[in-house]
Design a protein around this motif. Structure first.
Motif, PDB file in Angstrom:
ATOM      1  N   ASN A   6     -31.931 -22.994 -11.823  1.00 24.84           N
ATOM      2  CA  ASN A   6     -30.814 -22.868 -12.740  1.00 24.84           C
ATOM      3  C   ASN A   6     -31.238 -23.394 -14.102  1.00 24.84           C
ATOM      4  O   ASN A   6     -32.080 -24.264 -14.207  1.00 24.84           O
ATOM      5  N   THR A   7     -30.607 -22.864 -15.127  1.00 26.04           N
ATOM      6  CA  THR A   7     -30.928 -23.337 -16.469  1.00 26.04           C
ATOM      7  C   THR A   7     -30.192 -24.629 -16.793  1.00 26.04           C
ATOM      8  O   THR A   7     -30.531 -25.306 -17.748  1.00 26.04           O
ATOM      9  N   ARG A   8     -29.164 -24.961 -16.003  1.00 26.27           N
ATOM     10  CA  ARG A   8     -28.465 -26.221 -16.180  1.00 26.27           C
ATOM     11  C   ARG A   8     -28.666 -27.078 -14.944  1.00 26.27           C
ATOM     12  O   ARG A   8     -28.975 -26.585 -13.881  1.00 26.27           O
ATOM     13  N   PRO A 120     -22.319 -15.092 -17.663  1.00 26.59           N
ATOM     14  CA  PRO A 120     -23.556 -15.094 -16.876  1.00 26.59           C
ATOM     15  C   PRO A 120     -23.642 -13.863 -15.987  1.00 26.59           C
ATOM     16  O   PRO A 120     -22.637 -13.409 -15.432  1.00 26.59           O
ATOM     17  N   TYR A 122     -25.982 -12.222 -12.809  1.00 23.40           N
ATOM     18  CA  TYR A 122     -26.985 -12.491 -11.774  1.00 23.40           C
ATOM     19  C   TYR A 122     -27.159 -11.256 -10.889  1.00 23.40           C
ATOM     20  O   TYR A 122     -26.217 -10.487 -10.693  1.00 23.40           O
ATOM     21  N   ASP A 157     -25.245 -12.742 -20.515  1.00 24.89           N
ATOM     22  CA  ASP A 157     -26.181 -13.866 -20.389  1.00 24.89           C
ATOM     23  C   ASP A 157     -26.926 -13.724 -19.063  1.00 24.89           C
ATOM     24  O   ASP A 157     -26.564 -14.323 -18.058  1.00 24.89           O
ATOM     25  N   ARG A 159     -29.197 -14.234 -16.057  1.00 21.51           N
ATOM     26  CA  ARG A 159     -29.758 -15.461 -15.501  1.00 21.51           C
ATOM     27  C   ARG A 159     -30.836 -15.203 -14.447  1.00 21.51           C
ATOM     28  O   ARG A 159     -31.351 -16.151 -13.854  1.00 21.51           O
ATOM     29  N   LEU A 448     -24.576 -21.524  -9.065  1.00 21.87           N
ATOM     30  CA  LEU A 448     -25.411 -21.428 -10.259  1.00 21.87           C
ATOM     31  C   LEU A 448     -24.670 -21.785 -11.548  1.00 21.87           C
ATOM     32  O   LEU A 448     -25.296 -22.110 -12.558  1.00 21.87           O
ATOM     33  N   THR A 449     -23.348 -21.706 -11.522  1.00 17.18           N
ATOM     34  CA  THR A 449     -22.587 -22.069 -12.721  1.00 17.18           C
ATOM     35  C   THR A 449     -21.952 -23.446 -12.595  1.00 17.18           C
ATOM     36  O   THR A 449     -21.139 -23.843 -13.447  1.00 17.18           O
TER      37      THR A 449
END
Length: 499
Positions: A6-8, A120, A122, A157, A159, A448-449
């Motif tokens: 994940n980016t976060r 986002p 996916y 966005d 992901r 993921l969020t």
């Protein structure tokens, strides 16, 4: 299992420790409360479920001011991608990306333009791509590269596009079901979140190439590769999960077809009066039929195969899919796979639902017990092709395969997973909960969020029903006593004074 990238920073505590009362087929699930929002007042998320037989797109939404507040995500819209799954484009990778364009164009309309850049996107691929990755890793990579190229052309966005493990698919489906049914957390009338006392629901998913069973368990798993630990809303969950590759509906049908070609000159699961030409190359191209593949055969040759409407021979054919000969643990489901006893209520979705819905709705057969489910499967398998067509006008493309599908579902649940009549009474066959499709996609996006925090957001402990009754009775008694006292005081004030 490795934690999803994940980016976060992820807020689920997902730890890999090694590699409502219901009746079967009839009950409906309670709907959860999903606050409404519209347009730019919503935040959106998009998940493409790239299954073995087809791809579906789901758009989710939640109030924009509730970024990390709990059970508020609902399904906004969906779209079915035409054609087969992306794994079917192994010889034409660019076609896999192109197949998604129609649904992605719909997403441009369904998500407000002001929200495109923050939405986002996916893509998760399941058992079809897992099989392709086993047999042809280069083709698998090319397909994922092609769909990635298409997805990055849109203003969302993006992901990432990746292949989910069977364990992830099972656990995310379990999270989706229990999230939608508010089994993790619920918003109370007192204006606070509280944790319900009803426990969680087991989840069973039957896709095209694999099937998953996932449920909460209190004891450590003997096979630690089948155990996953989750921490959601401050609560710890120990979950058993296992995915059986090659036991999805489409692959089961291929394996039964291969067995029929080997052992009979007919197909006992097909209806009498139905016949078709079978291309041998199609039958044996799957890794799932590799063990049944003749040493020499002409992949371009086709044979004519007819049905015989023989439920007993069909049952024998389906039984051959399961092995109970050995178990290295104290107990197993089948094929030597560890499984603790099934416990609690379950929701069965995807092809489980479609199969049982066909038996109930199209055939008008009861399926509330295992005995009724078996009788319903036998009933369908006794039908001739003419009888089936008369019962189900419109001739669905897979009408001839419902006998095999029903027989497989019945044996998977009873012999495979070990449901007895009592446990089967707690199985609900359902497609949606709270107007949202049940499957792994929502759980995947929630993960993921970071929409399900590991820490509790101001939780209140749920009060059980008997406690509420006592409190209400006490309140009513106090109110009545106060009213009586007030009436007495008023009455006394009206009496004449005496000397």
């Amino acid at each position: 299992m490795k934690r999803v990238q994940n980016t976060r920073k992820p807020r689920w505590a997902w730890k890999d420790v090694g590699a409502p009362q219901a009746s079967g087929g009839h009950s409906t699930l309670p709907l959860c409360f999903v606050p409404s929002c519209s347009g730019v007042m919503c935040t959106y998320g998009i998940v493409l479920d790239a299954g073995s037989s087809h791809t579906s797109m789901f758009i989710y939404k939640w109030p924009a001011d509730k970024e990390n507040d709990t059970g508020i995500v609902g399904q906004h819209s969906s779209c079915d991608v035409p054609g087969g799954g992306i794994s079917s484009y192994a010889d034409n990778p660019s076609g896999a990306g192109q197949s998604l364009v129609g649904c992605l164009d719909q997403a441009l309309q369904d998500v407000p333009k002001e929200r495109h850049a923050s939405t986002p996107l996916y893509l998760g691929a399941t058992a079809g791509m897992r099989l392709l990755n086993l047999t042809n890793p280069e083709a698998s990579t090319s397909v994922l590269t092609a769909v990635t190229h298409t997805l990055t052309q849109y203003p969302f966005d993006f992901r990432g596009a990746r292949i989910l493990s069977g364990q992830e698919e099972g656990v995310f489906g379990w999270v989706t079901a229990n999230y939608l049914l508010e089994n993790f957390i619920k918003y109370g009338w007192v204006g606070r979140w509280f944790r319900p006392r009803k426990g969680t629901l087991g989840a069973m998913d039957l896709g095209g190439a694999s099937t998953q069973i996932t449920f909460e368990t209190t004891s450590p798993a003997e096979d630690r590769a089948s155990e996953v630990h989750l921490r959601l809303y401050g609560q710890h969950y120990r979950v058993y999960t296992h995915s059986f590759l090659c036991y999805g509906r489409d692959q089961v049908l291929q394996r039964l077809l291969a067995s029929a070609l080997q052992t009979h000159s007919f197909h006992p699961c097909w209806p009498r009066g139905f016949s078709t030409h079978v291309l041998l190359g199609d039958v044996y191209q799957s890794p799932c039929t590799m063990a049944q593949r003749p040493q020499t055969f002409n992949s371009s040759a086709s044979v004519s195969l007819s049905g015989s409407s023989d439920p007993h021979l069909c049952q024998d054919l389906v039984s051959g899919l399961f092995s109970f000969s050995s178990c290295p643990f104290s107990r197993c489901s089948f094929n030597g796979v560890f499984q603790p006893p099934v416990a609690g209520n379950f929701i069965a979705f995807s092809a489980f639902f479609y199969t049982v819905d066909f038996l109930q709705t199209s055939m008008g057969l009861p399926v509330a017990t295992l005995q009724q489910l078996e009788a319903a499967a036998v009933n369908v398998c006794n039908q001739t092709w003419a009888q089936l067509q008369a019962r189900v006008p419109g001739q669905p493309a897979q009408l001839a395969d419902y006998c095999a599908g029903a027989m497989f579902v019945q044996q998977l649940l009873s012999r495979g997973y070990g449901f007895d009549e009592g446990a089967f009474g707690g199985v609900i066959f359902q497609k949606k909960a709270a107007d949202t499709a049940v499957g792994w996609a929502l759980g995947y996006m929630l993960n993921l969020t970071n929409l399900i925090p590991a820490d509790p957001p101001g939780l209140r402990k749920g009060t059980n029903f008997s406690s509420w009754v006592v409190l209400l009775l006490l309140f009513a008694s106090a109110l009545l006593a106060a009213l009586v006292l007030l009436l007495r005081q008023v009455h006394s004030a009206k009496l004449p004074s005496t000397i």
